[in-house]
Write a protein that holds these residues in place. Sequence first.
Motif, mmCIF file in Angstrom:
data_model
loop_
_atom_site.group_PDB
_atom_site.id
_atom_site.type_symbol
_atom_site.label_atom_id
_atom_site.label_comp_id
_atom_site.label_asym_id
_atom_site.label_seq_id
_atom_site.Cartn_x
_atom_site.Cartn_y
_atom_site.Cartn_z
ATOM 1 N N THR A 3 0.793 -1.237 0.000
ATOM 2 C CA THR A 3 0.000 0.000 0.000
ATOM 3 C C THR A 3 0.821 1.281 0.000
ATOM 4 O OG1 THR A 3 -0.165 0.009 2.432
ATOM 5 C CG2 THR A 3 -1.907 -1.145 1.201
ATOM 6 N N ILE A 4 2.099 1.190 0.343
ATOM 7 C CA ILE A 4 2.952 2.387 0.409
ATOM 8 C C ILE A 4 3.902 2.389 -0.792
ATOM 9 C CG2 ILE A 4 4.594 3.703 1.789
ATOM 10 C CD1 ILE A 4 1.904 3.387 3.156
ATOM 11 N N PRO A 5 4.049 3.525 -1.480
ATOM 12 C CA PRO A 5 4.907 3.568 -2.679
ATOM 13 C C PRO A 5 6.395 3.691 -2.350
ATOM 14 C CG PRO A 5 3.919 5.716 -2.327
ATOM 15 C CD PRO A 5 3.338 4.817 -1.265
ATOM 16 N N PHE A 6 6.949 2.662 -1.689
ATOM 17 C CA PHE A 6 8.390 2.665 -1.438
ATOM 18 C C PHE A 6 9.142 2.545 -2.757
ATOM 19 C CE2 PHE A 6 6.726 0.966 2.620
ATOM 20 C CZ PHE A 6 7.291 1.885 3.485
ATOM 21 N N ASP A 7 10.243 3.251 -2.869
ATOM 22 C CA ASP A 7 11.067 3.169 -4.073
ATOM 23 C C ASP A 7 11.922 1.914 -4.091
ATOM 24 O OD1 ASP A 7 10.545 5.937 -5.267
ATOM 25 O OD2 ASP A 7 11.150 6.429 -3.219
ATOM 26 N N LEU A 8 12.157 1.360 -2.909
ATOM 27 C CA LEU A 8 13.041 0.203 -2.781
ATOM 28 C C LEU A 8 12.606 -0.595 -1.552
ATOM 29 C CD1 LEU A 8 15.643 -0.571 -4.422
ATOM 30 C CD2 LEU A 8 16.952 0.413 -2.539
ATOM 31 N N VAL A 9 12.653 -1.929 -1.676
ATOM 32 C CA VAL A 9 12.407 -2.798 -0.522
ATOM 33 C C VAL A 9 13.628 -3.695 -0.349
ATOM 34 C CG1 VAL A 9 10.943 -4.561 0.526
ATOM 35 C CG2 VAL A 9 9.915 -2.762 -0.890
ATOM 36 N N VAL A 10 14.173 -3.689 0.866
ATOM 37 C CA VAL A 10 15.373 -4.461 1.174
ATOM 38 C C VAL A 10 15.001 -5.575 2.149
ATOM 39 C CG1 VAL A 10 17.697 -4.403 2.162
ATOM 40 C CG2 VAL A 10 16.814 -2.403 0.910
ATOM 41 N N TYR A 11 15.399 -6.802 1.818
ATOM 42 C CA TYR A 11 15.214 -7.934 2.720
ATOM 43 C C TYR A 11 16.593 -8.358 3.217
ATOM 44 C CZ TYR A 11 10.608 -8.244 0.494
ATOM 45 O OH TYR A 11 9.349 -7.965 0.009
ATOM 46 N N THR A 12 16.770 -8.391 4.535
ATOM 47 C CA THR A 12 18.057 -8.812 5.071
ATOM 48 C C THR A 12 17.940 -10.190 5.707
ATOM 49 O OG1 THR A 12 17.933 -8.020 7.377
ATOM 50 C CG2 THR A 12 18.412 -6.377 5.660
ATOM 51 N N TYR A 13 19.075 -10.885 5.728
ATOM 52 C CA TYR A 13 19.122 -12.251 6.237
ATOM 53 C C TYR A 13 20.323 -12.427 7.161
ATOM 54 C CZ TYR A 13 16.538 -13.299 1.831
ATOM 55 O OH TYR A 13 15.659 -13.323 0.774
#
Length: 379
Positions: A185-195
Amino acid sequence: MFDEVTYTGPKLKTKQVLWPTHCVQGTEDAALHKNLYVPSTNNKVIHITKGTDPDIDSYSAFMDNRGVRKTEFDDKLREHNVKHVFLAGLATDYCVSATAFDAFNLNYNTYIIEDATRGIDTQTIKTKLNHLKHLEEKKLFENVYALIVVDVQNCFITGNLALSHGPAHQDGAEVVPIINHLIKTIPFDLVVYTYDWHPPNHISFFENIKSRRKYLKDKKIRKIKMFDEVTYTGPKLKTKQILWPTHCIQGTDDASLHKNLYVSSNNNKVIHIRKGTDPDIDSYSAFMDNGGVIRTELDDKLREHNVTHVFLTGLATDYCVSATAYDAFNLNYNTYIIEDATRGIDIDTINTKLNYLKQLGVKVIQANQVKRIISTYRK
């Protein structure tokens, strides 16, 4: 002389203005002007030498002209938590403007003190200064937002290190629908997944203490319990380490993201960062290891996308989330922790870490505030 030529080597292809011989190392020509005041307080003074590689020029005090080799300037400024830089000196249209450009792109609040600079060519000076002013104006209209999803992995939800087993008895799975809603729902420019992405012989595992006995400061293993903090004197550096149960081993299902966590199929807007891969030092932060020695690629990736604001979610609030927030703030990102999209291990530690970060300037918000914040600042 003063023509621009193109060299094809020896190290890389580069355009080069041909200057007369100048500032040769160790000569009087390279010394600071005799009347320039240099404070005697050494802990407040930094000296940066540049252009030391014979095969590539360096106008900027931060890096060479191709951005290949960095000086220690950025690291030194960050060690002192510098947020604002004011530039003076020579020459306005080359070294001053190049240093200002890099400072701006490294997210420092950047000022050129125009009457404390002098340059070579009036037209080039005006062109460079106007370009730099335009960057600042453009930035006001181009905030770039990244959501960082920290370690929403099976190991912290159903595995050996499930948060529900901790003193706070929090359920890590509860963040999944909140994070999914934010992504959708939010227009993030980038999504980062960390592990967390550990080898089997990782320093953080209680089960490995016997094999690392020779590096223990206190050799009395029988007294050491899981979750104790010990001091290792090696093999690479002296470090304090909490002894966790074995978790998040590389390539296992335990290290996988939770099955219900939404991962966008738009690869241009998604980054995956793996940390804790060195067997001999732990990494809570998604930016660097706990000793600040080895950095992940996260900062470089965010800067490639011109990210200005980061919003943190995930597990665990009091360790990996707070450590990542701390480094993001010190790297000059506008930093937010979305509190209800995080879960942690110990209530007291959670509150202590969040209060400390608030005092620094990190903003702690709720998920229902994110849309308004982005709408307010997105021009």
